[in-house]
Write a protein that holds these residues in place. Structure first.
Motif: not given
Length: 458
Positions: A290-317
């Motif tokens: 929000k402090k660098i120009g991303i609106t809450p609406e834009q944030f919610l649009e983009a977060i839906t495709s975030f799959e997490g950082a590698a190795g953080r609660l990563q589903k193996i099987k």
């Protein structure tokens, strides 16, 4: 520094972040060389892929020449390192990793995410969202993110997003890394004592985050998690001419299939990460953006495709009634949050949690009691450690009873051999059970995906 092509040498190039910086600089047109006394995967393969793997392991002072523009010193290198001594003798410019990043980013807006836990995921979310909207930015991250080529990017972008580690900068500089970056916007996700080998008590450890917060400049911004008692105490401290913002769990809900959603009024946005700690991480990232120009609406649009950082609660099987996960959790607070998150997403399934004692802190008899009840939410608790590595480090080997007492888990199983651990897991019935591996190491080389393929799930 970034305009002139340089000759740069890395002492301890095999480090998890060091090797990615070396790759970023080579891709930027610099002439890069490096040394290390031990390089393991994934660093080894990645360095080889980019033509940066040293011909031999070990330290070679002949690589340190007067023509070098800079030497970057990794934390793994000691004060008596022969290459370091040669660089000092020649009067070369020697930087720690954070000093070099700062030097490269003096004219950028610097955003630094700190915290004992959550900092990797928050940094990864910020990077993902900025990338989604095609913003121009640099970054330093401790884990890979899908769609982002490397974990370090340096360019002429006006902004840099940095995962800030509280560990020491180098053998020559005991300053925590996150202070060296000199942030304009800083975030503290949460604080739980770690790095016993450097910070022998909780008071000294917490003090580093207080110093980080105090380093917020006039006109700067400090963001903190109000649901973490230590972060709240530090964040609420009055500082002159700084903006202090708090955050907490993002509003969310779930359906009967275990799918989680962020909520915004009446609308629901499906997300691919879960757990109370991640709903905090999402809010922290949202406040930064929000402090660098991303609106809450834009944030919610983009977060839906975030799959997490590698190795953080990563589903193996995933099977019909069984899933296998791997997580980087290695500190008490991280282990507790990860176990809790998996029970939240599948409360009807038994959880088998396997934790590796791998770090110096986790193997230390004085620190290990901090793990009390950290895996309490799991129906079966298992700990693996390698006593030979403890002996090699000159540490007194833990007994099984000491480990059970530390975790406050009389029924906890302890394995010292990775083959015995593997055989035990393969002999179990996995119907309606989830399996979780937690470590910053590799369980003695255990092939977790191959093991997951062989589980008895019928």
């Amino acid at each position: 520094m970034q305009q002139k092509k340089q000759k740069i040498h890395f002492i301890a190039i095999g480090g998890s972040v060091m090797h990615n910086l070396a790759i970023a600089l080579k891709q930027g047109g610099h002439e890069v060389s490096g040394s290390d006394d031990e390089i393991v995967d994934p660093s080894r393969s990645t360095l080889a892929q980019h033509g940066l793997l040293p011909d031999t392991e070990g330290w070679n002072p002949s690589k340190i020449k007067p023509s070098l523009d800079a030497v970057i010193l990794g934390m793994h290198a000691k004060v008596d390192n022969p290459e370091l001594l040669k660089a000092q003798e020649l009067g070369l410019r020697i930087f720690s990793f954070p000093e070099y990043i700062y030097e490269h980013s003096k004219n950028k807006q610097r955003i630094v995410i700190a915290g004992s836990h959550g900092k990797t995921t928050i940094t990864a979310i910020v990077i993902h969202v900025l990338h989604y909207f095609k913003h121009k930015f640099d970054y330093v991250l401790g884990a890979k993110v899908k769609g982002i080529e490397n974990t370090v990017k340096l360019s002429d972008a006006p902004i840099i997003v940095i995962e800030g580690d509280e560990y020491l900068s180098s053998a020559l500089d005991p300053t925590p890394k996150f202070i060296r970056y000199q942030h304009h916007i800083g975030l503290i996700s949460g604080i739980a004592w770690d790095h016993y080998n450097v910070f022998p008590n909780e008071e000294e450890y917490v003090k580093q985050f207080d110093l980080f917060a105090d380093a917020t400049p006039k006109g700067g911004i400090l963001i903190y998690c109000e649901q973490d008692s230590m972060a709240l105490m530090i964040g609420k401290k009055e500082r002159v001419d700084t903006l202090e913002l708090s955050y907490k769990n993002h509003p969310h809900t779930s359906d009967n299939n275990g799918q989680f959603f962020l909520t915004n009024g009446k609308e629901r946005y499906p997300i691919k990460i879960f757990g109370s700690h991640n709903f905090q991480n999402i809010s922290g990232a949202k406040e930064i953006l929000k402090k660098i120009g991303i609106t809450p609406e834009q944030f919610l649009e983009a977060i839906t495709s975030f799959e997490g950082a590698a190795g953080r609660l990563q589903k193996i099987k995933e099977y019909a009634s069984t899933s296998v996960y791997k997580d980087f959790a290695h500190a008490p607070s991280k282990a507790k949050a990860t176990v809790k998150a998996l029970k939240e997403i599948a409360p009807s399934r038994d959880l088998v949690a396997v934790f590796e004692l791998h770090t110096f802190s986790s193997l230390n008899k004085k620190f290990i009691p901090q793990y009390k009840d950290s895996m309490k939410a799991a129906q079966q608790q298992i700990v693996y450690f390698n006593p030979e590595k403890m002996k090699a480090k000159g540490m007194e080997v833990l007994t099984e009873d000491e480990i059970r007492k530390a975790f406050n888990a009389p029924g906890l199983l302890v394995f010292q051999d990775k083959t015995a651990l593997e055989n035990f897991l393969l002999q179990q019935s996995w119907k309606n059970k989830n399996l979780l591996f937690m470590s910053s190491g590799q369980f003695g080389g255990l092939d977790i995906p191959a093991l997951a393929d062989k589980l008895q799930v019928s």
